[in-house]
Scaffold this active site. Structure first.
Site, PDB file in Angstrom:
ATOM      1  CB  THR A  40      -3.035   1.553  -5.040  1.00 26.12           C
ATOM      2  OG1 THR A  40      -3.734   0.529  -5.726  1.00 26.12           O
ATOM      3  CG2 THR A  40      -3.357   2.902  -5.644  1.00 26.12           C
ATOM      4  CG  HIS A  43       1.729   1.391  -8.316  1.00 25.46           C
ATOM      5  ND1 HIS A  43       2.648   0.992  -9.263  1.00 25.46           N
ATOM      6  CD2 HIS A  43       0.940   0.319  -8.090  1.00 25.46           C
ATOM      7  CE1 HIS A  43       2.416  -0.275  -9.591  1.00 25.46           C
ATOM      8  NE2 HIS A  43       1.393  -0.709  -8.888  1.00 25.46           N
TER       9      HIS A  43
HETATM   10 ZN    ZN Z   1      -6.195  -1.289  -1.921  1.00 27.44          ZN
END
Ligand code: ZN
Ligand code: NAD
Length: 342
Positions: A40, A43
């Site tokens: 994440t 990203h």
């Molecule tokens: Zn994580």
């Protein structure tokens, strides 16, 4: 304090000087010792479509952490200053039917630290005391910092009974590798893990007693036959988000097989539903971790022989965050941990 933040709506993160967060009556202040870098966070670094639509600017990022409680809000009981802890990074509401039924991980109001709210890539983090998970002495700060993704792996792996079952895991990223170790720990028969990245498959085989299969070079059906898995795998754990991997999983499962889906496909993906119907497959979507049942189970397993320490392949001082993100982005790593104590 030092913190790693998205300061402009563009790729990258910046190490900034930020005020130590103020805590409310129901919060604790945590001094961060270690953090893990998550997919994440990549990203968010890359500032892709999802990140630019989701993440407010400016924001301190990061949600995988271990540290120590250094201040308590006036309503907080049950914790003391000096308590080592990790914590659930999903901040939930308490009004929804799901929350009121105790299914906290299904609360639709969930907001994530480091995604929607100020995060853990910092020397201090404000967290509701409700979210704190105390760490026993046996669990190091390094492992404490990766309990969030271990929780994803545990939540997915424990979706179905694995005792004596043949398990196929697609995707040997950090979470797939940890799920393989969990499947083995809880008593699966064969655990086969696939990827197209040989380094990650080698890492999987070092961390867990599993059969790695490079599907770019090897035929999965041949490997299954060699293991005498005759009619297909009993349980599939999808941990790649890759369409080809999902199709291969559907093909490789036994009639009546069960699939837990953690991997997030990049967009809408075509599914051969009639294949799923005629094979009578059960498919379960998995989001996050069960709050706090997964935390309880994973800490109990870590205290009883589950060893996932080999999945951490790199450690950096937080000030070396650029090098850390480069390693993580290269795909040639397991978990990468940042040290905030320097
Ligand atoms: Zn994580
Ligand atoms: P990762 O990207 O590090 O690992 C995915 C792996 O899949 C990579 O090693 C990649 O080489 C491999 N892969 C690509 N094509 C493949 C194929 N055809 N067959 C088999 N493997 C293939 O991801 P991660 O951090 O380990 O996370 C695993 C997945 O879980 C990701 O999709 C991530 O977005 C998702 N995730 C979901 C949740 C949730 O709450 N549902 C939480 C965390 C992560």
């Amino acid at each position: 304090m030092q913190a790693l933040a998205k300061t402009v709506a563009a790729p990258g993160l910046e190490l900034i000087d930020a005020p130590v967060p103020e805590i409310g009556p129901d919060d604790v202040l945590i001094r961060i010792n270690r953090t893990g870098i998550c997919g994440t966070d990549i990203h968010i670094w890359n500032w892709d479509d999802w990140a630019s639509k989701t993440v407010p600017v400016p924001l301190i990022t990061g949600h995988e952490f271990a540290g120590e409680i250094v201040d308590l809000g006036r309503n907080v009981t049950g914790y003391q200053i000096g308590q080592r802890c990790s914590g659930e990074g999903h901040l939930i509401g308490h009004q929804s039917r799901q929350s009121r039924a105790g299914k906290f991980h299904l609360d639709p109001e969930t907001r994530g630290i480091g995604v929607n709210e100020q995060g853990a890539f910092a020397q201090y983090l404000r967290l509701p005391a409700f979210n704190v998970v105390p760490l026993p002495d046996e669990i190091s700060d390094d492992i404490g910092a990766i309990l969030d993704p271990l929780g994803n792996a545990v939540h997915t792996a424990l979706s179905f009974d694995l005792v004596g079952e043949d398990v196929l895991i697609t995707g040997a990223g950090p979470i797939g590798i940890m799920a393989a170790a969990v499947a083995r720990h809880v008593g699966a028969r064969h655990v086969v893990i696939t990827d197209v990245n040989q380094e990650r498959l080698d890492l999987a085989a070092r961390v867990a007693d599993v059969v790695p299969v490079n599907v770019a070079e090897q035929n999965l059906a041949d490997v299954a036959a060699r293991l005498r898995i005759r009619q297909g795998f009993d349980v599939g754990l999808e941990m790649s988000g890759n369409q080809i991997a999902f199709d291969q999983m559907v093909e490789s499962l036994v009639m009546g097989g069960r699939i837990a889906l953690l991997g997030i496909p990049p967009g809408k993906s075509p599914v051969d539903w009639s294949r799923i119907v005629f094979k009578a497959l059960t498919i379960k979507g998995v989001y996050g971790r069960e709050i706090f049942e997964t935390w309880y189970k994973m800490i109990a397993m870590l205290e009883n022989g589950l060893d996932i320490s080999g999945v951490i392949t790199h450690r950096f001082a937080a000030t070396d965050y650029r090098a850390a993100f480069e390693v993580m982005k290269s795909g040639q790593s397991g978990k990468v941990v940042l040290d905030w104590t320097g």
